[in-house]
Design a protein around this motif. Sequence first.
Motif, PDB file in Angstrom:
ATOM      1  N   ILE A 203      40.250  27.818  51.126  1.00  0.00           N
ATOM      2  CA  ILE A 203      41.242  28.451  49.877  1.00  0.00           C
ATOM      3  C   ILE A 203      40.717  27.826  48.692  1.00  0.00           C
ATOM      4  CG2 ILE A 203      43.602  29.441  49.188  1.00  0.00           C
ATOM      5  CD1 ILE A 203      44.687  29.167  51.429  1.00  0.00           C
ATOM      6  N   GLU A 204      40.917  26.853  48.340  1.00  0.00           N
ATOM      7  CA  GLU A 204      41.104  25.947  46.972  1.00  0.00           C
ATOM      8  C   GLU A 204      39.746  26.773  46.818  1.00  0.00           C
ATOM      9  OE1 GLU A 204      41.789  24.616  43.746  1.00  0.00           O
ATOM     10  OE2 GLU A 204      43.051  24.825  45.052  1.00  0.00           O
ATOM     11  N   THR A 205      37.984  26.135  47.404  1.00  0.00           N
ATOM     12  CA  THR A 205      36.921  27.090  46.603  1.00  0.00           C
ATOM     13  C   THR A 205      36.645  27.959  46.068  1.00  0.00           C
ATOM     14  OG1 THR A 205      36.133  25.028  48.431  1.00  0.00           O
ATOM     15  CG2 THR A 205      34.331  26.154  47.820  1.00  0.00           C
ATOM     16  N   ARG A 206      36.844  28.947  47.490  1.00  0.00           N
ATOM     17  CA  ARG A 206      36.988  30.114  46.287  1.00  0.00           C
ATOM     18  C   ARG A 206      37.796  30.617  45.973  1.00  0.00           C
ATOM     19  NH1 ARG A 206      32.668  31.841  47.278  1.00  0.00           N
ATOM     20  NH2 ARG A 206      33.617  33.632  46.942  1.00  0.00           N
ATOM     21  N   ARG A 207      38.980  29.774  45.446  1.00  0.00           N
ATOM     22  CA  ARG A 207      39.550  30.500  43.953  1.00  0.00           C
ATOM     23  C   ARG A 207      39.060  29.581  42.948  1.00  0.00           C
ATOM     24  NH1 ARG A 207      44.036  27.733  46.033  1.00  0.00           N
ATOM     25  NH2 ARG A 207      45.139  29.674  46.272  1.00  0.00           N
ATOM     26  N   ASP A 208      38.486  27.959  42.936  1.00  0.00           N
ATOM     27  CA  ASP A 208      37.423  27.715  42.092  1.00  0.00           C
ATOM     28  C   ASP A 208      36.170  28.520  41.539  1.00  0.00           C
ATOM     29  OD1 ASP A 208      39.089  25.374  41.970  1.00  0.00           O
ATOM     30  OD2 ASP A 208      37.908  23.918  42.887  1.00  0.00           O
ATOM     31  N   ALA A 209      35.635  29.333  42.429  1.00  0.00           N
ATOM     32  CA  ALA A 209      34.824  30.228  42.707  1.00  0.00           C
ATOM     33  C   ALA A 209      34.776  31.607  42.038  1.00  0.00           C
ATOM     34  CB  ALA A 209      33.827  30.787  44.201  1.00  0.00           C
ATOM     35  N   LEU A 210      36.059  32.057  41.741  1.00  0.00           N
ATOM     36  CA  LEU A 210      35.985  33.415  41.678  1.00  0.00           C
ATOM     37  C   LEU A 210      36.519  32.616  40.156  1.00  0.00           C
ATOM     38  CD1 LEU A 210      37.073  35.754  43.265  1.00  0.00           C
ATOM     39  CD2 LEU A 210      39.721  35.319  42.676  1.00  0.00           C
ATOM     40  N   THR A 211      37.408  31.875  39.901  1.00  0.00           N
ATOM     41  CA  THR A 211      37.344  31.442  37.590  1.00  0.00           C
ATOM     42  C   THR A 211      36.753  30.977  37.754  1.00  0.00           C
ATOM     43  OG1 THR A 211      39.819  30.405  38.648  1.00  0.00           O
ATOM     44  CG2 THR A 211      38.363  30.320  36.336  1.00  0.00           C
ATOM     45  N   ASP A 212      35.093  30.721  38.015  1.00  0.00           N
ATOM     46  CA  ASP A 212      33.827  29.945  37.551  1.00  0.00           C
ATOM     47  C   ASP A 212      33.574  32.209  36.984  1.00  0.00           C
ATOM     48  OD1 ASP A 212      34.205  27.720  37.634  1.00  0.00           O
ATOM     49  OD2 ASP A 212      33.211  26.730  38.698  1.00  0.00           O
ATOM     50  N   ALA A 213      33.205  32.331  38.504  1.00  0.00           N
ATOM     51  CA  ALA A 213      32.745  34.554  38.203  1.00  0.00           C
ATOM     52  C   ALA A 213      33.174  35.031  36.808  1.00  0.00           C
ATOM     53  CB  ALA A 213      32.789  34.651  39.747  1.00  0.00           C
TER      54      ALA A 213
END
Length: 371
Positions: A203-213
């Motif tokens: 979840i944390e990895t996807r949250r970071d990827a979402l923010t970067d995107a």
Amino acid sequence: MDPKQLAEVDFTRQDEQARAPFDELEFIVKTGLSPARYISNAKECVSDLYYISETKVEEPENFYGDDLSESVLGLLHRQAAQVLLLSGDDENGRISWLVKQPRSFVQATLIEEGKKADVFDDVKYDEDLSSLDMDYNEYIHKFSYGSGENVVYAADKAFNKQALRQKKLIDKWKKKLRSAKGEYRSECEYRKMRAEKNLARGIETRRDALTDAFRTGVIGEYYFRQRSEQLNSGDFSGLPGFFEADDLKNEATYLKKHDLQDLSRAEADSIILLAKKKADEDKRVFFTKKFLVAKGLASAKRFTISEMKIDPGLLYRGFSAGGGFSEGLPKESEEAPTRVTIDVGDTTAKREDPVPFDVRYIEPLDRRVDK
């Protein structure tokens, strides 16, 4: 920029992680910067450039094509294209004039003020934007306002499957713990904790990827917000529409989601109509931003705006530390300086007292429409 904003950016660095205190594209969209206001500011900027150049250089005949002139007029040219496309308006064709014929626009501005018309004729502009409207229409037609599904969306789909698998494992070991004893109980506890850690890490990895995107313009604000809510709540049953316009295709689901299912048909139709109008505009702006980036007229980076101090009379000289907002205001403007806070995360706006000038809070478009 105030000292805090200046501290957040290093103008000598070009690395991808550098933070910026201001996002031009978000400013244009969320404050509704109009072509008329931009043209007024652009004319004043040209006049100021003439004055600065004429008074700061010992040999005036040589200053007109220097780096300052190149930078300022190039900035005006590029930003005019941003305002034109993002606002979707072109009152009297004046901003198209600046975009397509910047040299002619500058000449006319100087003539209007009784100055030498040809002094900036040697300035070179980075882009020939005379065919901007045709290039833009071709770009939009190519995408045809499709779903915009991309690698981030695909990655979220794949993650949902893995997340549901981890949740099943957690439930499985929880059930076994109810009757497990001895060493087997310790094994069950370990397995459950490992599945929980894997899910939390994912979840944390996807949250970071979402923010970067989001910050790089790969995904829009609607998907960013909706998907972030899903990750925070642990909802892995599906994905939101990439655009709000996608979710609005099912009107009944949309009304239920916003707890509006008990409205009359007429009231519901009115709300749906407004929501669709906003959603279609958000979709247009998303692809417009991508076009501006593709043309090299804007940076791919975008940043959440927390607070900006805006001088209503000027766009370029309106950022300052302290309260010196009145300096540089046009004489004809009696408008009081305003601090504008664009709220992008907090659902409640708080006023700080005492404040030596009016405070106006601008909420994100989705919440303003909902209200």
